[in-house]
Scaffold this active site. Structure first.
Site, mmCIF file in Angstrom:
data_model
loop_
_atom_site.group_PDB
_atom_site.id
_atom_site.type_symbol
_atom_site.label_atom_id
_atom_site.label_comp_id
_atom_site.label_asym_id
_atom_site.label_seq_id
_atom_site.Cartn_x
_atom_site.Cartn_y
_atom_site.Cartn_z
ATOM 1 N N ARG A 1 101.217 38.517 -73.621
ATOM 2 C CA ARG A 1 102.350 37.894 -74.316
ATOM 3 C C ARG A 1 102.982 38.817 -75.364
ATOM 4 N NH1 ARG A 1 98.894 32.561 -75.658
ATOM 5 N NH2 ARG A 1 97.199 34.025 -75.202
ATOM 6 N N GLN B 1 84.314 45.537 -70.681
ATOM 7 C CA GLN B 1 84.493 44.378 -69.814
ATOM 8 C C GLN B 1 85.548 44.809 -68.802
ATOM 9 O OE1 GLN B 1 86.717 41.065 -71.345
ATOM 10 N NE2 GLN B 1 85.628 39.557 -70.102
ATOM 11 N N GLY C 1 87.586 36.127 -69.154
ATOM 12 C CA GLY C 1 87.496 35.073 -70.159
ATOM 13 C C GLY C 1 86.635 35.459 -71.355
ATOM 14 N N GLY D 1 89.333 39.872 -81.826
ATOM 15 C CA GLY D 1 90.126 41.029 -82.254
ATOM 16 C C GLY D 1 91.556 40.666 -82.595
ATOM 17 N N GLY E 1 92.631 25.957 -78.772
ATOM 18 C CA GLY E 1 91.642 25.018 -78.247
ATOM 19 C C GLY E 1 91.437 23.905 -79.273
ATOM 20 N N ASN F 1 90.169 25.228 -82.723
ATOM 21 C CA ASN F 1 89.124 26.243 -82.692
ATOM 22 C C ASN F 1 89.731 27.578 -83.119
ATOM 23 O OD1 ASN F 1 87.004 27.981 -81.940
ATOM 24 N ND2 ASN F 1 87.767 28.109 -79.826
ATOM 25 N N ASN G 1 99.272 36.324 -80.668
ATOM 26 C CA ASN G 1 99.451 36.410 -79.220
ATOM 27 C C ASN G 1 100.809 36.943 -78.827
ATOM 28 O OD1 ASN G 1 96.854 35.133 -78.491
ATOM 29 N ND2 ASN G 1 97.767 33.378 -79.537
ATOM 30 N N ASN H 1 115.245 72.782 -117.899
ATOM 31 C CA ASN H 1 116.331 71.995 -117.323
ATOM 32 C C ASN H 1 116.775 72.665 -116.029
ATOM 33 O OD1 ASN H 1 118.505 69.801 -117.882
ATOM 34 N ND2 ASN H 1 119.572 71.588 -117.085
ATOM 35 N N TYR I 1 111.095 79.257 -98.320
ATOM 36 C CA TYR I 1 110.672 79.529 -96.944
ATOM 37 C C TYR I 1 111.492 80.691 -96.397
ATOM 38 C CZ TYR I 1 109.542 78.324 -92.063
ATOM 39 O OH TYR I 1 109.104 78.333 -90.762
HETATM 40 C C1 UD1 Z 1 91.021 31.534 -77.752
HETATM 41 C C2 UD1 Z 1 90.120 30.290 -77.608
HETATM 42 C C3 UD1 Z 1 90.823 29.097 -78.226
HETATM 43 C C4 UD1 Z 1 91.121 29.390 -79.685
HETATM 44 C C5 UD1 Z 1 91.915 30.690 -79.814
HETATM 45 C C6 UD1 Z 1 91.975 31.080 -81.277
HETATM 46 C C7 UD1 Z 1 88.785 30.489 -75.565
HETATM 47 C C8 UD1 Z 1 88.639 30.095 -74.157
HETATM 48 N N1 UD1 Z 1 89.864 30.051 -76.195
HETATM 49 O O1 UD1 Z 1 92.208 31.284 -77.006
HETATM 50 O O2 UD1 Z 1 90.000 27.957 -78.133
HETATM 51 O O3 UD1 Z 1 91.848 28.303 -80.229
HETATM 52 O O4 UD1 Z 1 91.277 31.770 -79.126
HETATM 53 O O5 UD1 Z 1 92.820 32.178 -81.491
HETATM 54 O O6 UD1 Z 1 87.917 31.181 -76.084
HETATM 55 N N2 UD1 Z 1 89.291 38.577 -74.671
HETATM 56 C C9 UD1 Z 1 88.448 39.473 -74.090
HETATM 57 N N3 UD1 Z 1 88.148 39.321 -72.776
HETATM 58 C C10 UD1 Z 1 88.648 38.314 -72.019
HETATM 59 C C11 UD1 Z 1 89.519 37.392 -72.642
HETATM 60 C C12 UD1 Z 1 89.828 37.553 -73.972
HETATM 61 O O7 UD1 Z 1 87.962 40.406 -74.725
HETATM 62 O O8 UD1 Z 1 88.317 38.240 -70.840
HETATM 63 C C13 UD1 Z 1 89.624 38.763 -76.101
HETATM 64 C C14 UD1 Z 1 91.108 39.056 -76.298
HETATM 65 O O9 UD1 Z 1 91.345 40.444 -76.310
HETATM 66 C C15 UD1 Z 1 91.384 38.435 -77.647
HETATM 67 C C16 UD1 Z 1 90.355 37.319 -77.773
HETATM 68 O O10 UD1 Z 1 89.362 37.588 -76.803
HETATM 69 O O11 UD1 Z 1 91.202 39.372 -78.687
HETATM 70 C C17 UD1 Z 1 90.959 35.936 -77.540
HETATM 71 O O12 UD1 Z 1 91.526 35.893 -76.245
HETATM 72 P P1 UD1 Z 1 92.870 35.124 -75.934
HETATM 73 O O13 UD1 Z 1 93.166 35.258 -74.496
HETATM 74 O O14 UD1 Z 1 93.927 35.515 -76.888
HETATM 75 O O15 UD1 Z 1 92.427 33.613 -76.216
HETATM 76 P P2 UD1 Z 1 93.321 32.391 -76.666
HETATM 77 O O16 UD1 Z 1 94.094 31.917 -75.494
HETATM 78 O O17 UD1 Z 1 94.077 32.736 -77.869
HETATM 79 CA CA CA Z 2 94.475 34.616 -78.971
#
Ligand code: UD1
Ligand code: CA
Length: 470
Positions: free
Chosen positions: A33, A91, A96, A118, A152, A182, A240, A390, A400
């Protein structure tokens, strides 16, 4: 109130001894995004990558390990952060947040694991400390917000105990009305975490392995689940999109401005100041609109900063005034100085008491002694300017020669006439005067007048050229 966590400038922060904890930071996602080639966590907030904010906050816990889960553009991230106690795990496919934590699972050796995101950069040391100090099997940082869209939702039983977390995409209408969200930040008993991670499924709209499912697992096993609230109004906000990044930047900056104001700084408009690093102000500092402070900036007492000034990694001593549109970088400005408007002061510049550097004057790697003045339109590079010198308008140090830089020394009480070129290396002796329009190529002895320009002549019957007609 605890300081906004920005330790780039070595600001003293309280380190908490929490040795039996590992931290996992999730940073593998692409950040689709953001619509950017750069990985999301490397975008900057307050002049520092999102991930670095999170790492710096994690360090305040003094954890045994900090493990960053990387995937998308991981080489670019790894090469930026090479210092212990950081470790990276890959990863390969972003399946997820649960799947991401599972990649770090084999490295977790402490009794508790703190999971940070992060892309949630403003999380504060106090909040993770509270979370880490909770004795529950699963502790979640949650917040009740005006607009829960995209987050969430925390679903509680009738008696109020947390039951599960449901992602927006999987939530029904009633669940979507829940405003407790969350933050994505958890502290979990490591043994249980490992067990839960092994059992994760991807039965959801996104077909992802959600970390958030561990709340339901814990609840099903009658394990204790607790929620903890952050203290700062924006600390749990995730980034995001570019819009959210800009909004969070303003949240951060406004909070920074409020804290400066609480400590006594006068800020014309707290919505129009940017601190990308650490700004330390003495008493009676006043800052007009549109100023930017980068890196480590220290302002002494009774300092006026007019509008649209940019100061980076510099010190300004008491009772000085920086007029509008000046740029100061890597400099130490003395007390009672008057700088600008439109001055450009570059790294390695040091001025003593009552120096004046006026409009359209550029100074680089030079020293100005007490009462030295360069008020208009000059370039001063690699120079030593003595006391009460001055420097006339339009003076240039020719430092230079096309290959090397050379020094200009102007001793005390020298008067440099306007439009002088000082061809370095060159020394002008104490008390001497340089006549306006001179090109100085040889050292000038003290106490006299140096003049190097053609004598004025006069042609009485001079006719101006006229336009030729075709
Ligand atoms: C996530 C939470 C949501 C919470 C929100 C808070 C889950 C399923 N959802 O959603 O409940 O309200 O954060 O900001 O946990 N990442 C990985 N590997 C992956 C997927 C994500 O390292 O496979 C990292 C992303 O780089 C990011 C963080 O995890 O830094 C969160 O991922 P993102 O996809 O932004 O989750 P949200 O949809 O924001
Ligand atoms: Ca996020």
């Amino acid at each position: 109130m605890e300081p906004l966590c920005d330790n780039r400038a070595n600001k003293p922060i309280e380190y908490i001894s929490m040795n039996n904890i590992d931290v996992v930071i999730l940073a593998a996602g692409k950040g689709t995004r953001m619509k950017s080639i750069q990985p999301k966590v490397m975008h900057q907030l307050a002049g520092k990558p999102l991930l670095e904010h999170v790492i710096d906050t994690a360090k305040t816990l003094n954890p045994k390990k900090i493990i960053v889960v990387v995937g998308h553009a991981e080489a670019a991230i790894r090469e930026c952060y090479t210092q212990a106690p950081l470790a990276f795990v890959s990863q390969k496919k972003q399946l997820g947040t649960g799947h991401a934590v599972a990649q770090a699972s084999g490295h977790l050796t402490s009794s508790r694991t703190l999971i940070l995101l992060g892309d949630v950069p403003c999380i504060q040391p106090g909040s993770i400390k509270k979370l880490a100090a909770s004795s529950a099997d699963v502790s979640v940082l949650t917040e009740t917000v005006e607009d829960p869209t995209g987050y969430g939702r925390i679903i509680r039983d009738d008696d109020g105990t947390p039951r599960m977390i449901i992602e927006e995409k999987d939530a029904n209408q009633k669940q979507k009305l829940t405003r407790e969200i969350n933050t994505g930040i958890f502290c979990v008993n490591t043994t249980l975490l490992k067990q839960f991670l092994n059992n994760l499924t991807n039965n959801n709209t996104n077909k992802e392995y959600y970390l958030t499912d561990i709340v339901e697992y814990a609840s099903n096993e009658h394990r204790s689940v607790k929620t903890v609230a952050p203290s700062l109004r924006f600390e749990a906000k995730g980034v995001n999109s570019k819009k959210q990044l800009a909004e969070l930047e303003r949240d951060y900056q406004l909070e920074y401005a409020y804290r400066l104001m609480e400590a006594g700084t006068t800020i014309s408009d707290p919505k129009r100041i940017d601190v990308r690093g650490t700004l330390t102000c003495g008493a009676d500092v006043s800052i007009d609109v549109g100023c930017i402070f980068e890196g480590d900036v220290t302002l002494g007492k009774n300092i006026t900063i007019e509008s649209h000034v940019i100061i980076r990694n510099s010190i300004i001593k008491d009772n000085s005034t920086i007029r509008a549109f000046s740029h100061i970088d890597g400099a130490a400005i003395g007390s009672l100085n008057e700088i600008g408007p439109y001055a450009r002061i570059r790294p390695g510049t040091e001025s003593q008491t009552r120096a004046k550097i006026g409009n359209f004057v550029e100074i680089k790697a030079s020293t100005l002694d007490v009462d030295a003045k360069a008020n208009h339109l000059s370039y001063i590079g690699d120079a030593k300017i003595g006391a009460s010198v001055n420097v006339g308008a339009g003076t240039i140090t020719c430092n230079y020669d096309g290959a090397n830089k050379h020094q200009t020394i102007i001793e005390d009480n020298v008067f440099i006439g306007s439009d002088t070129q000082l061809v370095a290396p060159v020394t002008v002796g104490a008390g001497s005067t340089i006549a306006a329009g001179s090109t100085v190529t040889k050292d000038v002895p003290p106490g006299g007048l140096a003049l190097s320009r053609t004598k004025q002549t006069f042609i009485a019957d001079w006719k101006r050229p006229t336009k030729t007609t075709k």
